[in-house]
Motif scaffolding. Structure first.
Motif, PDB file in Angstrom:
ATOM      1  N   ARG A  56      11.439 -46.961  16.098  1.00 43.60           N
ATOM      2  CA  ARG A  56      11.314 -48.358  15.685  1.00 43.60           C
ATOM      3  C   ARG A  56      10.055 -48.578  14.846  1.00 43.60           C
ATOM      4  N   GLY A  57      10.234 -49.231  13.693  1.00 46.32           N
ATOM      5  CA  GLY A  57       9.112 -49.538  12.811  1.00 46.32           C
ATOM      6  C   GLY A  57       8.728 -48.440  11.860  1.00 46.32           C
ATOM      7  N   LEU A  58       9.280 -47.244  12.034  1.00 45.08           N
ATOM      8  CA  LEU A  58       8.978 -46.134  11.129  1.00 45.08           C
ATOM      9  C   LEU A  58       9.910 -46.175   9.924  1.00 45.08           C
ATOM     10  N   VAL A  59       9.580 -45.369   8.914  1.00 52.91           N
ATOM     11  CA  VAL A  59      10.309 -45.397   7.649  1.00 52.91           C
ATOM     12  C   VAL A  59      11.101 -44.100   7.483  1.00 52.91           C
ATOM     13  N   LEU A  60      12.374 -44.235   7.163  1.00 52.38           N
ATOM     14  CA  LEU A  60      13.232 -43.069   6.975  1.00 52.38           C
ATOM     15  C   LEU A  60      12.772 -42.225   5.794  1.00 52.38           C
ATOM     16  N   ALA A  61      12.772 -40.910   6.002  1.00 52.62           N
ATOM     17  CA  ALA A  61      12.451 -39.986   4.921  1.00 52.62           C
ATOM     18  C   ALA A  61      13.704 -39.341   4.348  1.00 52.62           C
ATOM     19  N   GLU A  62      14.866 -39.643   4.907  1.00 64.86           N
ATOM     20  CA  GLU A  62      16.143 -39.166   4.375  1.00 64.86           C
ATOM     21  C   GLU A  62      17.217 -40.177   4.726  1.00 64.86           C
ATOM     22  N   ASP A  63      18.322 -40.126   3.972  1.00 60.02           N
ATOM     23  CA  ASP A  63      19.448 -41.020   4.252  1.00 60.02           C
ATOM     24  C   ASP A  63      20.036 -40.715   5.630  1.00 60.02           C
ATOM     25  N   VAL A  64      20.607 -41.729   6.256  1.00 57.91           N
ATOM     26  CA  VAL A  64      21.373 -41.553   7.488  1.00 57.91           C
ATOM     27  C   VAL A  64      22.845 -41.693   7.143  1.00 57.91           C
ATOM     28  N   LEU A  65      23.625 -40.653   7.462  1.00 56.27           N
ATOM     29  CA  LEU A  65      25.065 -40.641   7.214  1.00 56.27           C
ATOM     30  C   LEU A  65      25.810 -40.740   8.533  1.00 56.27           C
ATOM     31  N   THR A  66      26.991 -41.326   8.490  1.00 55.50           N
ATOM     32  CA  THR A  66      27.779 -41.422   9.712  1.00 55.50           C
ATOM     33  C   THR A  66      28.356 -40.066  10.084  1.00 55.50           C
ATOM     34  N   VAL A  67      28.329 -39.784  11.374  1.00 56.34           N
ATOM     35  CA  VAL A  67      28.883 -38.527  11.882  1.00 56.34           C
ATOM     36  C   VAL A  67      30.390 -38.632  12.017  1.00 56.34           C
ATOM     37  N   THR A  68      30.879 -39.793  12.465  1.00 58.13           N
ATOM     38  CA  THR A  68      32.317 -40.038  12.624  1.00 58.13           C
ATOM     39  C   THR A  68      32.620 -41.418  12.041  1.00 58.13           C
ATOM     40  N   ASP A  69      33.911 -41.746  11.984  1.00 58.89           N
ATOM     41  CA  ASP A  69      34.274 -43.107  11.612  1.00 58.89           C
ATOM     42  C   ASP A  69      33.638 -44.094  12.596  1.00 58.89           C
ATOM     43  N   ALA A 121      17.023 -43.619   2.599  1.00 61.13           N
ATOM     44  CA  ALA A 121      15.638 -43.187   2.734  1.00 61.13           C
ATOM     45  C   ALA A 121      14.727 -44.295   2.219  1.00 61.13           C
ATOM     46  N   GLY A 122      13.643 -44.544   2.923  1.00 58.94           N
ATOM     47  CA  GLY A 122      12.744 -45.636   2.574  1.00 58.94           C
ATOM     48  C   GLY A 122      12.981 -46.893   3.377  1.00 58.94           C
ATOM     49  N   SER A 123      14.068 -46.936   4.154  1.00 60.54           N
ATOM     50  CA  SER A 123      14.344 -48.105   4.992  1.00 60.54           C
ATOM     51  C   SER A 123      13.411 -48.107   6.204  1.00 60.54           C
ATOM     52  N   VAL A 124      12.876 -49.278   6.514  1.00 60.30           N
ATOM     53  CA  VAL A 124      12.079 -49.431   7.734  1.00 60.30           C
ATOM     54  C   VAL A 124      13.041 -49.622   8.903  1.00 60.30           C
ATOM     55  N   LEU A 125      12.828 -48.869   9.964  1.00 61.49           N
ATOM     56  CA  LEU A 125      13.762 -48.888  11.089  1.00 61.49           C
ATOM     57  C   LEU A 125      13.441 -50.045  12.040  1.00 61.49           C
ATOM     58  N   TRP A 126      13.795 -51.259  11.585  1.00 57.75           N
ATOM     59  CA  TRP A 126      13.729 -52.406  12.463  1.00 57.75           C
ATOM     60  C   TRP A 126      14.910 -52.343  13.433  1.00 57.75           C
ATOM     61  N   PRO A 127      14.938 -53.155  14.491  1.00 61.62           N
ATOM     62  CA  PRO A 127      15.951 -52.994  15.540  1.00 61.62           C
ATOM     63  C   PRO A 127      17.395 -52.908  15.049  1.00 61.62           C
ATOM     64  N   THR A 128      17.788 -53.747  14.081  1.00 61.95           N
ATOM     65  CA  THR A 128      19.176 -53.702  13.620  1.00 61.95           C
ATOM     66  C   THR A 128      19.493 -52.384  12.939  1.00 61.95           C
ATOM     67  N   ARG A 129      18.499 -51.788  12.285  1.00 63.08           N
ATOM     68  CA  ARG A 129      18.724 -50.505  11.609  1.00 63.08           C
ATOM     69  C   ARG A 129      18.727 -49.350  12.603  1.00 63.08           C
ATOM     70  N   VAL A 130      17.938 -49.463  13.659  1.00 67.58           N
ATOM     71  CA  VAL A 130      18.039 -48.473  14.734  1.00 67.58           C
ATOM     72  C   VAL A 130      19.453 -48.505  15.310  1.00 67.58           C
ATOM     73  N   ALA A 131      19.986 -49.713  15.485  1.00 73.13           N
ATOM     74  CA  ALA A 131      21.347 -49.839  16.006  1.00 73.13           C
ATOM     75  C   ALA A 131      22.360 -49.227  15.051  1.00 73.13           C
ATOM     76  N   ALA A 132      22.159 -49.416  13.744  1.00 72.51           N
ATOM     77  CA  ALA A 132      23.085 -48.849  12.762  1.00 72.51           C
ATOM     78  C   ALA A 132      23.066 -47.329  12.817  1.00 72.51           C
ATOM     79  N   ALA A 133      21.870 -46.757  12.974  1.00 75.14           N
ATOM     80  CA  ALA A 133      21.776 -45.298  13.074  1.00 75.14           C
ATOM     81  C   ALA A 133      22.471 -44.791  14.324  1.00 75.14           C
TER      82      ALA A 133
END
Length: 450
Positions: A64-77, A185-197
């Motif tokens: 939480r609050g850290l910045v992605l250094a690579e894209d996050v891709l979905t593993v499954t649908d 990459a470059g997205s700040v991992l706020w709570p909603t983005r942690v949930a998306a990951a």
């Protein structure tokens, strides 16, 4: 130790009746020596020395609050299967086209499907399955009837409203398909983005880590808050102030507390810290006094620059690095003035943007707004002033609805020792170098700090 700023430099201008907008009184008199840097020049030097920390992989619950250094891709649908968006009954829609409150249709319930079940009973015409939100849609079903449109039967259920096509069915892959990019990459991992990951099936992410920041107050007059004090001693507030500011900015504060005015003690402490932190923030001992220990220890190294900056408060500044080793570059060093308001303003103007860059965050600076001045004050000539202010939004009687107002947070203005008033401030009004009077009704830029 303290800096040498005049405590009355920010005294309020109490002259009544002056309300001209944008009417800052300006002067070219008493300009600082040419060797003094502007705030913009000092900040440019700082940011040119800072880059995002090297990426590390962390578990998602630590991101939480850290910045992605690579894209996050979905593993499954996402979702990975057709599932129900409602508590109710999975049905074959064509069985219920004539259902109404006047003509309820009663059908047998052949299964009870909870979220997480692996059961998959096939519905035949004339059959339904009770289903909970999130449970997989059984084969043969093509809609869900909400429980509110039924008599909530368990073995047989009466349905009083026909469902729409695919009603309340969340389709597999409706949110994302396997391989889709859900976070850049470059997205700040706020709570909603942690949930998306997490929804994408990711358990760990590659991020720029939070910088470890050692915070040290210098001065033999400083004691731990709550300790008895004798004449000449004061509580150390700066290490608490700056540690809290580091944490609020996303860093990991390592609060060392106060150290005495002893060159050898400070030198040994810095050498010990150099291998375990990314940044060292010191307050006090950077001006021209006889006991300015920070300057005495760091200036001979040749890697930390000291000099005046055309700002008030916060004129004396030091910035650089601890000497590098064969293994790594030394930590960044910020040497800030010792008076609390000076230290805080210096942190907001120089240290906080540097921490944002170390974190890899795309936005380095606080949000600013324009505000109308309520009570005026003076500003020293030739220096940009950062006045702690209380910011409020008031109804202005126009179609815009509200206007933003600012007033000094302390009766003493921006005096560098006025830490009690600082606690009331919600922003820093930024006064240009060539303005000497800010009057009621003037419109000014305010950096919001809370």
């Amino acid at each position: 130790m303290t800096d040498t700023e005049r405590p009355d430099a920010g005294a309020r201008d109490t002259a009544p009746g002056d309300h001209a907008n944008h009417s800052h009184t300006r002067t070219d008199a008493c300009a600082p020596a040419a060797s003094a840097r502007t705030v913009a020049e000092q900040l440019a030097i700082v940011l040119a020395s800072v880059a995002p920390l090297s990426p590390v992989r962390v578990e998602l619950d630590a991101a939480r609050g850290l910045v992605l250094a690579e894209d996050v891709l979905t593993v499954t649908d996402t979702p990975p299967f057709d599932n129900s968006a409602m508590d109710g009954y999975a049905v074959i829609r064509s069985d219920l086209l004539s259902a109404s409150p006047q003509n309820p249709i009663t059908l047998p319930v052949i299964a009870d499907l909870a979220a997480g079940t692996a059961e998959n009973p096939r519905l035949l015409p004339g059959q339904v399955a009770r289903i909970m939100t999130g449970a997989p849609i059984p084969d043969g079903a093509d809609a869900v009837v909400p429980i509110e449109d039924t008599d909530q039967g368990i073995e047989r259920v009466a349905i009083v409203r026909a469902p729409g096509a695919a009603a309340h069915v969340r389709r597999a892959g409706e949110d994302a398909h396997a391989g889709d990019r859900v976070l850049r990459a470059g997205s700040v991992l706020w709570p909603t983005r942690v949930a998306a990951a997490a929804s994408a099936g990711t358990s760990s992410v590659l991020v720029h880590p939070a910088p470890r920041v050692a915070v040290i107050s210098t001065g033999s007059e400083l004691v731990t808050p709550g300790s008895p004090t004798r004449r000449g001693q004061i509580p150390d507030s700066n290490s608490f102030l700056l540690s809290a500011a580091v944490a609020e900015a996303g860093g990991i504060a390592v609060r060392i507390g106060a150290v005495p005015d002893d060159d050898d003690v400070l030198r040994a402490l810095l050498a010990e810290l150099a291998g375990s932190v990314d940044v060292i923030v010191l307050s006090g001992g950077v001006s021209v006094g006889a006991y300015d220990v920070v300057k005495a220890v760091l200036k001979p190294l040749g890697t930390v620059d000291f000099g005046p900056v055309k700002m008030q408060p916060g004129k004396p500044q030091g910035f650089g690095r601890w000497p590098a080793t064969e293994q790594a570059a030394g930590p960044l060093i910020f040497a800030l003035p010792g008076n609390p308001v000076s230290a805080y303003v210096s942190f907001e103007v120089f240290v906080r943007p540097a921490l944002q860059r170390l974190l890899g965050r795309p936005i380095l600076h606080r949000r600013t707004v324009t505000a109308t001045v309520v009570d005026g004050w003076r500003s020293p000539p030739g220096r940009a002033q950062y006045m702690p202010v209380i910011v409020t939004n008031r109804t202005d009687g126009t179609e815009n609805g509200t206007r933003t107002e600012a007033r000094p947070a302390s009766r003493g203005g921006s005096g560098s020792h006025l830490v009690a008033g600082l606690a009331q401030a919600s922003g820093l009004a930024i006064v240009p170098e060539d303005a000497t009077h800010i009057r009621g009704g003037d419109v000014i830029t305010v950096m919001l700090t809370s």
